[in-house]
Design a protein around this motif. Structure first.
Motif: not given
Length: 329
Positions: A102-129
């Motif tokens: 899956l490929v995607r472009n994210y077009d948005y305002s840089a002033k309203a953007f987290d600029s952050l990749i989070l990797r979590t393992n909440w409730q035993g389920r690994a997620v990053m995004g």
């Protein structure tokens, strides 16, 4: 223009997340309360809605509220229930080759953007995004090899429902297959119209056309830009060139199968890549998701950043747009 990106990993909600919240909260609070706090649902109604539609998230939500300081406004913001309207202009597509991608472009305002990749393992389920609202996601992947991303659906209707980034988080926390994701997307209410494309490790995919005022359509579309069945907001469609971008991607899908790299590089050039940063719709990044490998890669015209769910490494990057690099030099 430059963006200061961070990749942060924390298995359970804790001090790292709390630090992020307190850093981002002043800006998010101004956005959330810009129409007055009374324009947003109260805490009890927000938590009730979360418990009714996404009950598995309630324990995480309660932890995050406590870490945020437990104020009324923070709790209501973190519920993502009936937030202020927000728009983006994005493109996403499934590569037509045998390997799921899956490929995607994210077009948005840089002033309203987290600029952050989070990797979590909440409730035993690994997620990053890619983070939005500090626990919502605009795209991501989980340890079952399920990946998804969103585009704005090109409609002005606002209704009762959740901000879609939290719905994406919920899908990745609770689902392992595209079929399971489709059932969740069909039932959870969204406050605005969005297109969510999902793919799993077996290359099963769908695009859900979500809206607050009509039933979600589950389609087999491999491409989504910023409209749904038809253009309903003509000025937004012209501004974002949603029809032109959709046609361009559909034409690429009907040709012979390109290599993965050539397909990705098409997202880094017009008409998919947008340089309209001053107007709040520049392409902030291209994301590439490979479900079987449990990997994502962020791409820019002059940089790349690979990330692995099971070998995730915290890091920081300063990314210049082509225009920003020229100015810096």
């Amino acid at each position: 223009m430059q963006l200061h990106w961070r990749a942060i990993s924390e298995d359970a909600p804790g001090p790292k997340w709390a630090g992020l919240f307190h850093q981002y909260w002043p800006d998010y609070h101004r956005w959330w309360a810009r129409e007055g706090a009374s324009a947003r649902p109260g805490y009890l109604d927000s938590r009730k809605a979360l418990r009714a539609h996404m009950p598995e998230l309630v324990p995480i939500y309660d932890q995050l509220v406590e870490l945020s300081g437990g104020t009324d406004h923070a709790a209501r913001f973190l519920s993502f229930y009936c937030p202020p309207p927000y728009l983006s202009g994005c493109s996403q597509a499934i590569w037509p080759g045998a390997e799921p991608m899956l490929v995607r472009n994210y077009d948005y305002s840089a002033k309203a953007f987290d600029s952050l990749i989070l990797r979590t393992n909440w409730q035993g389920r690994a997620v990053m995004g890619t983070s939005d609202g500090l626990w919502g996601l605009v795209d991501g992947i989980n340890d079952a090899g399920l990946a998804l991303s969103l585009t704005f659906g090109g409609r002005r209707v606002v209704g009762e429902g959740f901000g879609v980034p939290l719905i994406l988080r919920y899908v990745l926390q609770t689902c392992e297959t595209t079929a399971e994701a489709g059932r969740v997307l069909a039932r959870v209410p969204t406050h605005m119209s969005y297109n969510v494309t999902v793919i799993d490790a077996k290359r099963k995919f769908l695009t859900a056309l979500m809206a607050p005022d009509r039933r979600t359509q589950i389609t087999h579309q491999a491409v989504a830009t910023n409209h749904q069945d038809r253009v309903e907001w003509s000025s937004h469609a012209r501004f974002t060139a949603t029809v032109e971008r959709e046609r361009y991607l559909l034409q690429r899908l009907t040709l012979h199968v390109e290599s993965q790299d050539k397909f990705v590089r098409a997202f880094l050039r017009p008409p998919l890549y947008s340089p309209r940063f001053d107007e709040g719709f520049g392409t902030l990044y291209t994301a590439v998701y490979r479900p079987r490998a449990r990997q994502m890669e962020l791409r820019w015209p002059q940089a790349a950043w690979p990330l692995d769910l099971h070998d995730f490494r915290e890091d920081t990057r300063i990314i210049y747009t082509p225009e920003g690099r020229a100015a810096a030099e």
